[in-house]
Every structure is written in structure tokens, then in C-alpha cells.
Design an enzyme around this catalytic site. Sequence first.
Site, PDB file in Angstrom:
ATOM      1  N   ASP A  35      36.811  63.261  86.412  1.00  0.00           N
ATOM      2  CA  ASP A  35      35.707  64.284  86.221  1.00  0.00           C
ATOM      3  C   ASP A  35      34.749  63.714  84.901  1.00  0.00           C
ATOM      4  O   ASP A  35      33.971  63.899  83.905  1.00  0.00           O
ATOM      5  CB  ASP A  35      36.543  64.960  86.193  1.00  0.00           C
ATOM      6  CG  ASP A  35      35.704  66.304  85.861  1.00  0.00           C
ATOM      7  OD1 ASP A  35      34.347  66.620  86.164  1.00  0.00           O
ATOM      8  OD2 ASP A  35      36.524  67.758  85.250  1.00  0.00           O
ATOM      9  N   THR A 123      45.059  62.703  93.494  1.00  0.00           N
ATOM     10  CA  THR A 123      45.964  62.103  92.870  1.00  0.00           C
ATOM     11  C   THR A 123      46.580  61.796  91.578  1.00  0.00           C
ATOM     12  O   THR A 123      47.475  61.138  91.687  1.00  0.00           O
ATOM     13  CB  THR A 123      46.159  61.053  94.188  1.00  0.00           C
ATOM     14  OG1 THR A 123      44.818  60.280  93.639  1.00  0.00           O
ATOM     15  CG2 THR A 123      45.597  61.411  95.910  1.00  0.00           C
TER      16      THR A 123
HETATM   17  P1  ADP Z   1      42.524  64.934  90.097  1.00  0.00           P
HETATM   18  O1  ADP Z   1      42.913  65.995  88.778  1.00  0.00           O
HETATM   19  O2  ADP Z   1      42.548  65.735  91.449  1.00  0.00           O
HETATM   20  O3  ADP Z   1      44.083  64.360  90.031  1.00  0.00           O
HETATM   21  P2  ADP Z   1      41.943  62.289  88.685  1.00  0.00           P
HETATM   22  O4  ADP Z   1      40.756  62.807  87.642  1.00  0.00           O
HETATM   23  O5  ADP Z   1      43.376  62.498  87.626  1.00  0.00           O
HETATM   24  O6  ADP Z   1      41.901  64.392  89.025  1.00  0.00           O
HETATM   25  O7  ADP Z   1      42.401  61.713  90.001  1.00  0.00           O
HETATM   26  C1  ADP Z   1      41.767  61.405  90.929  1.00  0.00           C
HETATM   27  C2  ADP Z   1      41.873  59.946  91.292  1.00  0.00           C
HETATM   28  O8  ADP Z   1      40.751  59.553  90.506  1.00  0.00           O
HETATM   29  C3  ADP Z   1      43.147  59.412  91.130  1.00  0.00           C
HETATM   30  O9  ADP Z   1      43.652  58.174  91.892  1.00  0.00           O
HETATM   31  C4  ADP Z   1      42.262  58.157  89.285  1.00  0.00           C
HETATM   32  O10 ADP Z   1      43.067  57.100  89.479  1.00  0.00           O
HETATM   33  C5  ADP Z   1      41.213  58.430  90.274  1.00  0.00           C
HETATM   34  N1  ADP Z   1      40.065  57.468  88.455  1.00  0.00           N
HETATM   35  C6  ADP Z   1      40.288  58.207  87.684  1.00  0.00           C
HETATM   36  N2  ADP Z   1      39.173  58.456  87.227  1.00  0.00           N
HETATM   37  C7  ADP Z   1      38.077  57.155  88.326  1.00  0.00           C
HETATM   38  C8  ADP Z   1      37.084  56.667  88.385  1.00  0.00           C
HETATM   39  N3  ADP Z   1      36.572  56.562  87.024  1.00  0.00           N
HETATM   40  N4  ADP Z   1      36.687  55.738  89.540  1.00  0.00           N
HETATM   41  C9  ADP Z   1      37.926  56.404  90.189  1.00  0.00           C
HETATM   42  N5  ADP Z   1      38.403  57.170  90.448  1.00  0.00           N
HETATM   43  C10 ADP Z   1      38.879  57.232  89.440  1.00  0.00           C
END
Ligand code: ADP
Length: 173
Positions: A35, A123
Site C-alpha cells: 500500500d 500475507t
Molecule cells: P497486508 O496488510 O494485506 O498483509 P502487506 O502490504 O503488508 O499487506 O503485504 C501483502 C504482500 O505484499 C506481502 O507478501 C508483502 O511481502 C508484499 N509486498 C510488500 N511490498 C510489495 C511490493 N512493493 N510489491 C509487491 N508485493 C509487495
Amino acid sequence: MSDKIKLLQGDITQIPVEAMVNAANSSLLGGGGVDGAIHRAGGKSILEECRAIRARQGGCKEGDAVITGAGNLPARYVIHTVGPVWNGGQNGEPDLLRSAYHRCFDLIDEHKIKSVSFPNISTGIYRFPKTLAAEIAFEAISARLHEAVEQVNIVCFEQESYAIWHNLLQQRG
Ligand code: ADP
């Protein structure tokens, strides 16, 4: 159909696509993880659109999704979906995660989107077990793939998620 699912490792904000899915939170005001990366790379127009949606409908519920433009990202749309926070699994978490993917596909169909990138929703900060999350994601995506959708990227940020998806696609793909 599952030959349209492409497994990638990296930063979702760097991969050109028609629609990028954001694992948002219900405030729609940005946060950490993917996000934060999407809002940082996309610029303030995305936040402005999210604020307008908030004013209209009061944010986005768990298991639901909304769509905005993509600002400076190499995409046309961002689909913001809110996955569940994992709290042991007895609180409807699997259904809510499934619903998040399905609501994304409702918007994909509505906007006739041909290519989309998904992160591993829930995740990270929300602690949903990665293997179960990948199975739910695979089933929902497979159920909703149809002719007009040309490519679905699964973008794994960490090696662990990539390995889980690699095994899953080998078994089922
Ligand atoms: P949530 O709050 O839904 O768990 P997160 O952003 O913390 O969302 O994590 C969701 C997934 O996105 C995790 O597997 C994390 O490692 C991954 N993630 C974090 N940053 C990025 C990025 N820039 N591009 C793709 N995936 C990402």
C-alpha cells in the site's frame, strides 16, 4: 486458462500492466507494505481519489474492492482491495480473502481489464498464512479467468511466497 497466470518476483509498482491490485486497508488512506509502495510511486492523485471514495461510501470493507486511476504508476488503474487480518482463522478469514479476489474480478470485468497484477493480499502485515492464501488466490483467480483477460501476474515480493506459488502452479497449473 491457467497458462495466463504468470509468476513474477519483485516490486509490483515497477511492472507495467493495465491494473495493479493494492492490498489496502479499510481507511483507503495508505499504509505500510505494498500500500505504501503504491501510494509513494503513484503520487498524490491516487490518495485524492481514495479520499473522494471515502467521502462517498466511508472507506472499503474487508473483502471488498474499489478502483482508482494509477497516477504515475505504469498502469491505467489501481484496484484497492481490503483483505482480512488473520486472527486464527475462525473469524471468516478464508471467505473474506476469497471475496477480496472476487471483488477485484468484478471490477476487472466491469472495466474490461485485460491484464492485472496481484500482490499476495493479507500475507504481510495482516499475517494470513502464505500457503493457504496462495491456494485461495489460485482458486478464485482460476474460477474467474475468462477469454477477455489475457494475463494475471502474481507478483511475489519475497522468495518464500515465490517458492509457495512455484510449487502450487507446478501441482495444479
Ligand atoms: P497486508 O496488510 O494485506 O498483509 P502487506 O502490504 O503488508 O499487506 O503485504 C501483502 C504482500 O505484499 C506481502 O507478501 C508483502 O511481502 C508484499 N509486498 C510488500 N511490498 C510489495 C511490493 N512493493 N510489491 C509487491 N508485493 C509487495
